[in-house]
Structures are given as structure tokens and as C-alpha cells.
Design an enzyme around this catalytic site. Sequence first.
Site, PDB file in Angstrom:
ATOM      1  N   LEU A  27       0.867  -1.173   0.000  1.00 36.86           N
ATOM      2  CA  LEU A  27       0.000   0.000   0.000  1.00 36.86           C
ATOM      3  C   LEU A  27       0.908   1.229   0.000  1.00 36.86           C
ATOM      4  O   LEU A  27       1.981   1.209   0.601  1.00 36.86           O
ATOM      5  CB  LEU A  27      -0.899   0.037   1.244  1.00 36.86           C
ATOM      6  CG  LEU A  27      -1.930  -1.074   1.431  1.00 36.86           C
ATOM      7  CD1 LEU A  27      -2.653  -0.894   2.777  1.00 36.86           C
ATOM      8  CD2 LEU A  27      -2.943  -1.084   0.304  1.00 36.86           C
ATOM      9  N   ASP A  28       0.489   2.292  -0.672  1.00 39.64           N
ATOM     10  CA  ASP A  28       1.246   3.548  -0.619  1.00 39.64           C
ATOM     11  C   ASP A  28       1.369   4.012   0.833  1.00 39.64           C
ATOM     12  O   ASP A  28       0.484   3.737   1.656  1.00 39.64           O
ATOM     13  CB  ASP A  28       0.529   4.663  -1.399  1.00 39.64           C
ATOM     14  CG  ASP A  28       0.390   4.365  -2.883  1.00 39.64           C
ATOM     15  OD1 ASP A  28       1.131   3.497  -3.376  1.00 39.64           O
ATOM     16  OD2 ASP A  28      -0.456   5.002  -3.531  1.00 39.64           O
ATOM     17  N   ALA A  29       2.426   4.779   1.122  1.00 37.78           N
ATOM     18  CA  ALA A  29       2.594   5.321   2.471  1.00 37.78           C
ATOM     19  C   ALA A  29       1.387   6.170   2.875  1.00 37.78           C
ATOM     20  O   ALA A  29       0.994   6.207   4.038  1.00 37.78           O
ATOM     21  CB  ALA A  29       3.876   6.157   2.557  1.00 37.78           C
TER      22      ALA A  29
END
Length: 309
Positions: A139-141
Amino acid sequence: MSELRTLPVPEGLDGMRIDAGLSKLLGLSRNAVAGLAEAGDVLVDGSPAGKSDRLMAGSWLEVSLPAAEQPPQVVAVPVEGMKILHQDDDIVVIDKPIGVAVHPSPGWEGPTVVGGLAAAGLRISTSGAAERQGVVHRLDAGTTGVMVVAKSEHAYTVLKRAFKERTVEKRYHAVVQGLPDPSRGTIDAPIDRHPRHDYKFAVVTGGKPSITHYETVEAFRAASLIDVKLETGRTHQIRVHFSAIKHPCVGDITYGADPVLARRLQITRQWLHARSLSFEHPSGGWVQFESEYPDDLQHALDELRDQDG
């Protein structure tokens, strides 16, 4: 220390710009090649070359490349707000908070999921590159929600294959600007690196096949809450697809969201949440895990409801 590469210009690159040609030849981004040229680290037949100069077949190239960086190391640091939803001998399922990367990477100095798991004393699979062992998806930050990490080698193999073969069901909730028309549908548009901005992705001809299914759950005057099912898992896929159809995720300034609306809803990142994850457990049986909205997303959603009320 730097590494000096010397080689002739191949016939296939004759006439190409330095930045485009060396990008193909050396596997670097055009921006990286441009930076080398500007620093005087690209010589053609002994003379410094600019990024827009043209290559000639048979000319002699000398390129000074920066020394390869050591891979980032996993540091065991507790991650505030990261919850363990489930764990057994094969897997650990977590609820990832905002501002946490999945694994270390060059330039990232913030907390990571694998560092947080190490700090919690959890042993995860040793398969995969050293800095992302056990990681089977990301998942993106700036995206919150549910994700799974493999603890056993068997689980790593099984889950990696399941994500590759798209037998995992990944559902996201997003709040996008406006009302998508139709309110339920599929976005089928190829995605790759943005042609002008390396940090972004875009719908581009010849990109990787990317398919997003969506359904509107709740509509407001300024935005819509949608349920998203990913068929593919490209980087920034949901953000790119909804930006491409002129309905960017609320708060996603990078992909064209309205900053005025974001300020009104007091949201400082994209309204995007990995709501649920379902898959065949490595030891057998179908399992499903869900994540509640974090406070900032819930607040923005409540604001939309109040403003419509």
C-alpha cells in the site's frame, strides 16, 4: 566512488537524444541521465555531452555512474497506530496507519510495516529482497488499511502466486470528487510512468493493462463514496484511474484534486482506504479481513454528510 562505463554507441541508438538513448542503454530514468550530463559525467568521443545532444553510431561513450547504493536495512522500530488484526503460523494481517511505508527504500526515513513487525518480535518469511522479506503486496505510504504479510516460506510462495494470478479480492473505499457517470462501472485503461513527472503515474498508450471496477455507495453534492474492486494492482491505480475520468480522490492534490475542498474537509492526503482483503489461506479455507476508517477519513466523510444535511 563512481563506476566508469565505456562503450560504443550501438546502431540502434543512432540519432537519439543523449537522455533518451542512455536511458535505454543503461536502464536509468531520463532525469537521471540528464543529471549525469549536467554534471559533466557523460563524454562522447572525449567531449562533455548535453542531455539533448544527438548520439552517433560508433561514437565512444564514457559515463561516470554513481556507485551502487547499499540496499536499505530493516530497522526494528515500533509503529504507532499499526494494529495486528490477525496472526497465525503462516500470516500476519495488519491495519496500516497513515504515513507508514511497507518496507525501507532509498530516500524513505519514516516508519515501515516490516520494521514495526520486527519491533513487535514477529518473525516473517525470509523470502524476497532483504529489505522487503515476507512482503507479498503493498500500500502507498499515504494509503491506510488492511494488508497481509507472509510469516512462513510456504505462505510467501502461495500468496505471491495468488496476487499474481489475481485470485485475491482487494476492496477499497474512496471518496472521489463529483458523481461518476455511470455510477457503477469499470475503468479499463493502461498505466505506466508519467511521461514528464517520474514521481507520478498516468494512463498512457502501451502501458500495463489496468482494470478497476467501482460502484457508488453514497452520493453527496461535492463528492461520492465509492466501493472499488481492483482486478489488477498497478502503483497508484485507483488514484490514476479516477483522475483520468475527472473524478480524482478527494485530497489527492498530486492527481488533480481541488485543494479548496480538501481544506474544507480538513484532509491532507487522498481519501483512499484498503477496506477489505479476502484470499485462500495458505493452510486452506477462504478468509476475509476488514479495516475501519481512520479518524481523518471518517471526519471528512462526516463533514460531507453534514454539509448535505
